[in-house]
Design a protein around this motif. Structure first.
Motif, mmCIF file in Angstrom:
data_model
loop_
_atom_site.group_PDB
_atom_site.id
_atom_site.type_symbol
_atom_site.label_atom_id
_atom_site.label_comp_id
_atom_site.label_asym_id
_atom_site.label_seq_id
_atom_site.Cartn_x
_atom_site.Cartn_y
_atom_site.Cartn_z
ATOM 1 N N GLY A 154 -4.856 6.258 0.909
ATOM 2 C CA GLY A 154 -3.660 5.424 0.839
ATOM 3 C C GLY A 154 -3.047 5.188 2.209
ATOM 4 O O GLY A 154 -2.680 4.057 2.561
ATOM 5 N N PHE B 65 0.833 -1.213 0.000
ATOM 6 C CA PHE B 65 0.000 0.000 0.000
ATOM 7 C C PHE B 65 0.866 1.262 0.000
ATOM 8 O O PHE B 65 0.539 2.253 -0.678
ATOM 9 C CB PHE B 65 -0.938 0.008 1.208
ATOM 10 C CG PHE B 65 -2.127 -0.904 1.067
ATOM 11 C CD1 PHE B 65 -3.035 -0.730 0.037
ATOM 12 C CD2 PHE B 65 -2.334 -1.936 1.970
ATOM 13 C CE1 PHE B 65 -4.125 -1.576 -0.111
ATOM 14 C CE2 PHE B 65 -3.428 -2.790 1.836
ATOM 15 C CZ PHE B 65 -4.331 -2.607 0.798
ATOM 16 N N LEU C 113 0.895 3.991 -3.075
ATOM 17 C CA LEU C 113 0.612 5.411 -2.852
ATOM 18 C C LEU C 113 1.751 6.270 -3.385
ATOM 19 O O LEU C 113 1.511 7.328 -4.000
ATOM 20 C CB LEU C 113 0.394 5.671 -1.364
ATOM 21 C CG LEU C 113 0.119 7.128 -0.967
ATOM 22 C CD1 LEU C 113 -1.124 7.667 -1.673
ATOM 23 C CD2 LEU C 113 -0.038 7.244 0.552
#
Length: 396
Positions: free
Chosen positions: A308, A287, A291
């Motif tokens: 994010g 993640f 982002l």
């Protein structure tokens, strides 16, 4: 004590330290203006707190192993109160940095002793469950503290924030005296001397699993420190949020962390602690990197950053309480030293990352996200190394 009562007491004690961070975040731009300081210098008020907080844990842990858990709490809270008063009357940014360090020296006891108390009472899944419940109480801090701080600076000077922290520490001191029981029996106490400290430190520092788990949690926590040090300037500068708007955005990001932390215990019982840890570390790195790629591609917006970070922090919420418990589990006889050494390494890791990445911070989201992604990738690399060692230990 019942599990719920233990969690409430330990959570309220543990929340004082985070309150000292989160409550004044909305005031950082105001402090910069009021004390004629630049962004990097104001960020040093956080770094000083974290570094002092980390180093002081080396003292409180062994001391708590020798005299019990309550006396160090009395002393640490007294130092925290003195530091808070100093911050409230600081005439310059240099004085504020120094008194923030004093606050950190006192507040360190609230990281070490509650974790050692948990280890005194429980191990394994029960300890993870109690740690998660404590974090549920602490979760009030990132959601409530910035709102309180923004409310204070809307009607009063930023110095009032530190007077309120002084009051909170005073109430914690009273609760320690009247409600918290002593959990370390005299027969279980370990005399503090250089030989014992060196012996215990050698055991911990040469334990690949302890060090690996500590550094996984350390770089995870470092990413949160980078966010804390940068978020007020990013959200108010690049995205134009008011102090109250920043507080709400900050709370949304924190909700992901603390909501996930409540699932750590149940998931560990159902799926096994190691699979949960493996999935969480991979998710955190994935993640964070996603982002960063989105930001580098030019799609930087407030919703993108908040969403994010929400998912990255949710993975982090599974990592930090689990690594704490797993690192301490095999070291019950030196739980105080293990807790303090682990906490020190994590805080120093976080402080170092804030200083290093601060040189590249320009008040926008992309450098902040890049630093968080770097922490996540390092944590993933250490996790792969540590899990391999744990697998060999389990099969031996």
């Amino acid at each position: 004590m019942t599990l719920m009562r233990s969690a409430l007491i330990l959570g309220l004690l543990s929340a004082v330290g985070p309150f000292a961070i989160d409550m004044y975040l909305p005031a950082m731009p105001t402090i910069a203006a009021g004390l004629d300081a630049d962004v990097a210098t104001v960020q040093l008020t956080l770094t000083a707190y974290f570094v002092a907080f980390g180093i002081a844990q080396l003292f409180y842990g062994p001391w708590a192993d020798q005299v019990g858990r309550k006396i160090p709490l009395y002393v640490g809270l007294g130092i925290f109160i003195a530091g808070s008063i100093g911050c409230a009357v600081a005439p310059s940014i240099g004085a504020l940095i120094a008194f923030r360090a004093l606050q950190g020296i006192g507040g360190a006891v609230l990281m070490v002793v509650p974790r050692a108390v948990i280890r005194d009472m429980h191990t394994g899944a029960a300890a993870t469950k109690l740690m998660a419940m404590v974090m549920l109480v602490i979760s009030v801090s990132p959601m409530l503290a910035p709102l309180v701080g923004s409310g204070v600076i809307a009607v009063a000077d930023w110095r009032v924030i530190f007077w309120l922290l002084c009051l909170a520490a005073g109430l914690s001191l009273g609760m320690t005296a009247m409600v918290l029981p002593e959990t370390l029996a005299p027969a279980a106490r370990v005399k503090v001397n250089l030989r014992n400290l060196m012996k215990g430190a050698k055991v911990l520092l040469t334990d690949r699993v302890f060090m690996g788990l500590t550094l996984i949690g350390g770089f995870g926590f470092a990413s949160f420190m980078v966010f804390i040090a940068s978020a007020s300037f990013v959200y108010s500068g690049q995205f134009g949020l008011s102090p109250t708007g920043f507080s709400v955005a900050f709370a949304i990001n924190a909700i992901g962390f603390f909501a996930a932390s409540q699932a750590a215990g149940p998931l560990g019982e159902r799926l096994g602690v190691l699979p949960v840890m493996r999935g969480a570390v991979i998710g955190f790195a994935a993640f964070s990197m996603l982002l960063l790629v989105v930001c580098l591609a030019g799609f930087v917006s407030l919703p993108v950053v908040i969403i994010g970070l929400f998912f990255a922090n949710a993975c982090l919420g599974l990592i930090i309480p689990t690594t704490m418990v797993m690192a301490l589990d095999p070291h019950g006889d030196i739980a105080g030293l293990a807790s303090s050494l682990g906490g020190t390494l994590q805080m120093l890791t976080g402080g170092l990352m804030v200083v290093v990445t601060g040189a590249f911070f320009d008040g926008t989201a992309t450098p902040m996200v890049g630093a968080i992604a770097l922490c996540a990738v390092i944590a993933l690399g250490i996790a792969l190394w540590t899990f391999a060692a744990m697998g060999r230990t389990a099969s031996a």
